[in-house]
Design a protein around this motif. Structure first.
Motif, PDB file in Angstrom:
ATOM      1  N   GLU A  99      37.948  19.133  77.024  1.00  0.00           N
ATOM      2  CA  GLU A  99      37.354  19.566  78.167  1.00  0.00           C
ATOM      3  C   GLU A  99      38.132  20.964  78.350  1.00  0.00           C
ATOM      4  O   GLU A  99      37.195  21.700  79.484  1.00  0.00           O
ATOM      5  CB  GLU A  99      37.947  18.841  79.339  1.00  0.00           C
ATOM      6  CG  GLU A  99      37.346  17.611  79.116  1.00  0.00           C
ATOM      7  CD  GLU A  99      38.087  16.495  80.430  1.00  0.00           C
ATOM      8  OE1 GLU A  99      38.620  17.031  81.213  1.00  0.00           O
ATOM      9  OE2 GLU A  99      37.822  15.251  80.396  1.00  0.00           O
ATOM     10  N   PHE A 100      38.968  21.595  77.871  1.00  0.00           N
ATOM     11  CA  PHE A 100      39.274  23.059  78.009  1.00  0.00           C
ATOM     12  C   PHE A 100      38.710  23.915  76.753  1.00  0.00           C
ATOM     13  O   PHE A 100      39.290  25.106  76.733  1.00  0.00           O
ATOM     14  CB  PHE A 100      41.069  22.855  78.030  1.00  0.00           C
ATOM     15  CG  PHE A 100      41.450  21.994  79.201  1.00  0.00           C
ATOM     16  CD1 PHE A 100      42.091  22.957  80.093  1.00  0.00           C
ATOM     17  CD2 PHE A 100      41.633  20.599  79.137  1.00  0.00           C
ATOM     18  CE1 PHE A 100      42.574  22.082  81.368  1.00  0.00           C
ATOM     19  CE2 PHE A 100      42.050  20.009  80.174  1.00  0.00           C
ATOM     20  CZ  PHE A 100      42.603  20.718  81.200  1.00  0.00           C
ATOM     21  N   GLY A 101      38.124  23.539  75.774  1.00  0.00           N
ATOM     22  CA  GLY A 101      37.808  24.373  74.932  1.00  0.00           C
ATOM     23  C   GLY A 101      38.890  24.580  73.829  1.00  0.00           C
ATOM     24  O   GLY A 101      38.847  25.546  73.082  1.00  0.00           O
ATOM     25  N   GLU A 102      40.080  23.834  74.036  1.00  0.00           N
ATOM     26  CA  GLU A 102      41.181  24.125  73.084  1.00  0.00           C
ATOM     27  C   GLU A 102      41.294  23.125  71.907  1.00  0.00           C
ATOM     28  O   GLU A 102      42.272  23.320  70.936  1.00  0.00           O
ATOM     29  CB  GLU A 102      42.377  24.224  74.211  1.00  0.00           C
ATOM     30  CG  GLU A 102      42.380  25.250  74.900  1.00  0.00           C
ATOM     31  CD  GLU A 102      42.952  26.817  74.166  1.00  0.00           C
ATOM     32  OE1 GLU A 102      43.168  26.579  73.148  1.00  0.00           O
ATOM     33  OE2 GLU A 102      42.716  27.845  74.710  1.00  0.00           O
ATOM     34  N   THR A 103      40.560  21.878  71.853  1.00  0.00           N
ATOM     35  CA  THR A 103      40.819  20.877  70.749  1.00  0.00           C
ATOM     36  C   THR A 103      40.302  21.558  69.458  1.00  0.00           C
ATOM     37  O   THR A 103      39.172  21.892  69.421  1.00  0.00           O
ATOM     38  CB  THR A 103      40.270  19.694  71.513  1.00  0.00           C
ATOM     39  OG1 THR A 103      40.710  19.258  72.442  1.00  0.00           O
ATOM     40  CG2 THR A 103      40.567  18.481  70.574  1.00  0.00           C
ATOM     41  N   ASP A 104      41.091  21.730  68.572  1.00  0.00           N
ATOM     42  CA  ASP A 104      40.899  22.010  67.259  1.00  0.00           C
ATOM     43  C   ASP A 104      40.070  20.840  66.518  1.00  0.00           C
ATOM     44  O   ASP A 104      39.350  21.262  65.674  1.00  0.00           O
ATOM     45  CB  ASP A 104      42.056  22.520  66.699  1.00  0.00           C
ATOM     46  CG  ASP A 104      42.923  23.663  67.286  1.00  0.00           C
ATOM     47  OD1 ASP A 104      42.144  24.804  67.089  1.00  0.00           O
ATOM     48  OD2 ASP A 104      44.012  23.550  67.744  1.00  0.00           O
ATOM     49  N   TYR A 105      40.696  19.993  66.657  1.00  0.00           N
ATOM     50  CA  TYR A 105      39.991  18.671  65.981  1.00  0.00           C
ATOM     51  C   TYR A 105      39.777  17.495  66.925  1.00  0.00           C
ATOM     52  O   TYR A 105      40.826  17.005  67.417  1.00  0.00           O
ATOM     53  CB  TYR A 105      40.868  18.107  64.954  1.00  0.00           C
ATOM     54  CG  TYR A 105      41.228  19.222  63.907  1.00  0.00           C
ATOM     55  CD1 TYR A 105      40.321  19.353  62.739  1.00  0.00           C
ATOM     56  CD2 TYR A 105      42.374  19.881  63.932  1.00  0.00           C
ATOM     57  CE1 TYR A 105      40.581  20.511  61.660  1.00  0.00           C
ATOM     58  CE2 TYR A 105      42.504  21.051  63.036  1.00  0.00           C
ATOM     59  CZ  TYR A 105      41.972  21.210  61.854  1.00  0.00           C
ATOM     60  OH  TYR A 105      41.928  22.033  60.913  1.00  0.00           O
ATOM     61  N   VAL A 106      38.432  17.265  67.435  1.00  0.00           N
ATOM     62  CA  VAL A 106      38.089  16.261  68.022  1.00  0.00           C
ATOM     63  C   VAL A 106      38.065  15.018  67.354  1.00  0.00           C
ATOM     64  O   VAL A 106      37.059  14.950  66.229  1.00  0.00           O
ATOM     65  CB  VAL A 106      36.630  16.590  68.779  1.00  0.00           C
ATOM     66  CG1 VAL A 106      36.290  15.467  69.662  1.00  0.00           C
ATOM     67  CG2 VAL A 106      36.822  17.952  69.642  1.00  0.00           C
ATOM     68  N   CYS A 107      38.824  14.062  67.599  1.00  0.00           N
ATOM     69  CA  CYS A 107      38.847  12.962  66.726  1.00  0.00           C
ATOM     70  C   CYS A 107      39.101  11.612  67.738  1.00  0.00           C
ATOM     71  O   CYS A 107      40.154  12.041  68.735  1.00  0.00           O
ATOM     72  CB  CYS A 107      39.499  12.994  65.598  1.00  0.00           C
ATOM     73  SG  CYS A 107      41.434  13.277  65.941  1.00  0.00           S
ATOM     74  N   ASP A 108      39.159  10.449  67.110  1.00  0.00           N
ATOM     75  CA  ASP A 108      39.713   9.353  67.892  1.00  0.00           C
ATOM     76  C   ASP A 108      41.134   8.953  67.226  1.00  0.00           C
ATOM     77  O   ASP A 108      41.176   8.306  66.178  1.00  0.00           O
ATOM     78  CB  ASP A 108      38.778   8.040  67.766  1.00  0.00           C
ATOM     79  CG  ASP A 108      39.466   7.064  68.558  1.00  0.00           C
ATOM     80  OD1 ASP A 108      40.431   6.838  69.033  1.00  0.00           O
ATOM     81  OD2 ASP A 108      38.464   5.883  69.047  1.00  0.00           O
ATOM     82  N   LEU A 109      42.011   9.705  67.737  1.00  0.00           N
ATOM     83  CA  LEU A 109      43.679   9.249  67.441  1.00  0.00           C
ATOM     84  C   LEU A 109      44.062   7.774  67.338  1.00  0.00           C
ATOM     85  O   LEU A 109      44.643   7.518  66.509  1.00  0.00           O
ATOM     86  CB  LEU A 109      44.386  10.189  68.527  1.00  0.00           C
ATOM     87  CG  LEU A 109      44.536  11.449  68.129  1.00  0.00           C
ATOM     88  CD1 LEU A 109      45.166  12.288  69.109  1.00  0.00           C
ATOM     89  CD2 LEU A 109      45.147  11.971  66.926  1.00  0.00           C
ATOM     90  N   PHE A 110      43.322   7.138  68.098  1.00  0.00           N
ATOM     91  CA  PHE A 110      43.780   5.691  68.046  1.00  0.00           C
ATOM     92  C   PHE A 110      43.342   5.032  66.492  1.00  0.00           C
ATOM     93  O   PHE A 110      44.032   4.284  65.859  1.00  0.00           O
ATOM     94  CB  PHE A 110      43.181   4.615  69.117  1.00  0.00           C
ATOM     95  CG  PHE A 110      43.916   5.063  70.657  1.00  0.00           C
ATOM     96  CD1 PHE A 110      45.079   5.744  70.445  1.00  0.00           C
ATOM     97  CD2 PHE A 110      43.302   4.634  71.597  1.00  0.00           C
ATOM     98  CE1 PHE A 110      45.516   5.917  71.925  1.00  0.00           C
ATOM     99  CE2 PHE A 110      43.871   4.729  73.062  1.00  0.00           C
ATOM    100  CZ  PHE A 110      44.972   5.508  73.040  1.00  0.00           C
ATOM    101  N   VAL A 111      42.219   5.293  66.310  1.00  0.00           N
ATOM    102  CA  VAL A 111      41.694   5.032  65.103  1.00  0.00           C
ATOM    103  C   VAL A 111      42.323   5.577  63.893  1.00  0.00           C
ATOM    104  O   VAL A 111      42.770   4.871  62.640  1.00  0.00           O
ATOM    105  CB  VAL A 111      39.960   5.332  64.932  1.00  0.00           C
ATOM    106  CG1 VAL A 111      39.623   5.049  63.537  1.00  0.00           C
ATOM    107  CG2 VAL A 111      39.168   4.586  65.889  1.00  0.00           C
ATOM    108  N   ASP A 112      42.861   6.864  64.094  1.00  0.00           N
ATOM    109  CA  ASP A 112      43.536   7.329  62.922  1.00  0.00           C
ATOM    110  C   ASP A 112      45.153   6.681  62.651  1.00  0.00           C
ATOM    111  O   ASP A 112      45.558   6.430  61.605  1.00  0.00           O
ATOM    112  CB  ASP A 112      43.652   8.920  63.105  1.00  0.00           C
ATOM    113  CG  ASP A 112      42.625   9.662  62.521  1.00  0.00           C
ATOM    114  OD1 ASP A 112      42.300   9.799  61.297  1.00  0.00           O
ATOM    115  OD2 ASP A 112      41.639  10.190  63.486  1.00  0.00           O
TER     116      ASP A 112
END
Length: 226
Positions: free
Chosen positions: A33-46
C-alpha cells in the motif's frame, strides 16, 4: 555485509532507516500500500515451507543477517478478550449461539497465528538467524502469558524515543541480544502529535511507527556501538 530483512512491514520505515546507515535492507509483506514492499509474498506460506524444510525466502537469509518481524497481533492483544466473552459493544445484540460460533472462529485464528509465530522462531533457531519480533505489550497479551520465550525489551512509552504512540511495545531478541548503546538524544514530542490508540482507526494506521523512533531503536538496540 550485514543485511536486514523486515517482515510484515510495507511502510518502509525501518528499512529506510537501515539504508540511511548504509546497510542493505528489504521489506517483505503480502501488500504494498505504501509502494515500499520490495518482495510481495505470503509470509505465512513461507514460514510453513521453511518449517517443513521446503523452499522459502529464508533460504537466502544468512546467520550474519538479521530479521525484524512485525508479526500481526490482531488475535494476541488483550482487547480480544472482550470479543471472546461477547461483551464488546459490537456484539451486544448477538445471540449466545452467534457469540459461541464467533468464539470458534476467533480461537481458530488465534491458534493459527500462535503456531506461525512459534514456527518462525523455530526456523530461525534451527538456522541460527538473528530474529527480532515486535508486538504490543500488556500483562494479558497472549504471548506474554503463553510463550516459552520472554520478551527482551518492553518499551512502555514510545514517545520518549520519538514515536507518536505511547502504547507499550515488547521485543523478543532470538539468537541475539539487544545492545545498550548510549544515544545522547532527547525527544520532546509535541502533545498535539501524540496519538491515542483508542481514537485511531483500526488497521495499519495503529501499527505505524515513526521514522524517528525506528532510527533511535536501530542505533540503541540493534547495531554495534554507534
Amino acid at each position: 555485509m550485514r543485511r536486514f530483512f523486515c517482515l510484515f512491514e510495507q511502510s518502509g520505515t525501518f528499512k529506510n532507516e537501515f539504508k540511511k546507515l548504509e546497510y542493505e535492507a528489504f521489506d517483505y509483506d503480502i501488500k504494498d500500500e505504501f509502494g515500499e514492499t520490495d518482495y510481495v509474498c505470503d509470509l505465512f506460506v513461507d514460514i510453513e515451507s521453511a518449517y517443513n524444510n521446503k523452499e522459502s525466502i529464508f533460504d537466502d537469509i544468512q546467520e550474519t543477517d538479521t530479521i525484524l518481524a512485525f508479526f500481526p497481533c490482531i488475535r494476541f492483544e488483550n482487547q480480544i478478550e472482550m470479543h471472546f466473552r461477547g461483551t464488546c459493544f459490537s456484539l451486544n445484540k448477538w445471540t449466545d449461539e452467534q457469540k459461541l460460533e464467533y468464539d470458534l472462529k476467533l480461537h481458530r485464528e488465534l491458534s493459527e497465528l500462535y503456531e506461525l509465530v512459534t514456527k518462525l522462531a523455530i526456523v530461525c533457531l534451527r538456522r541460527k538467524i538473528p530474529l527480532i519480533i515486535e508486538n504490543p505489550y500488556s500483562a494479558t497479551h497472549y504471548l506474554t502469558k503463553y510463550w516459552a520465550i520472554p520478551s527482551s525489551i518492553i518499551d512502555k512509552d514510545r514517545t520518549k524515543r520519538g514515536d507518536y504512540f505511547k502504547k507499550p511495545t515488547q521485543y523478543w531478541f532470538i539468537n541475539c541480544k539487544p545492545k545498550q548503546n548510549l544515544i545522547l538524544e532527547a525527544y520532546n514530542i509535541d502533545n498535539k502529535r501524540v496519538k491515542d490508540i483508542v481514537n485511531t482507526n483500526p488497521g495499519i494506521e495503529r501499527s505505524l511507527i515513526s521514522k524517528e523512533y525506528a532510527s533511535r531503536f536501530i542505533r540503541e538496540f540493534i547495531l554495534e556501538e554507534v
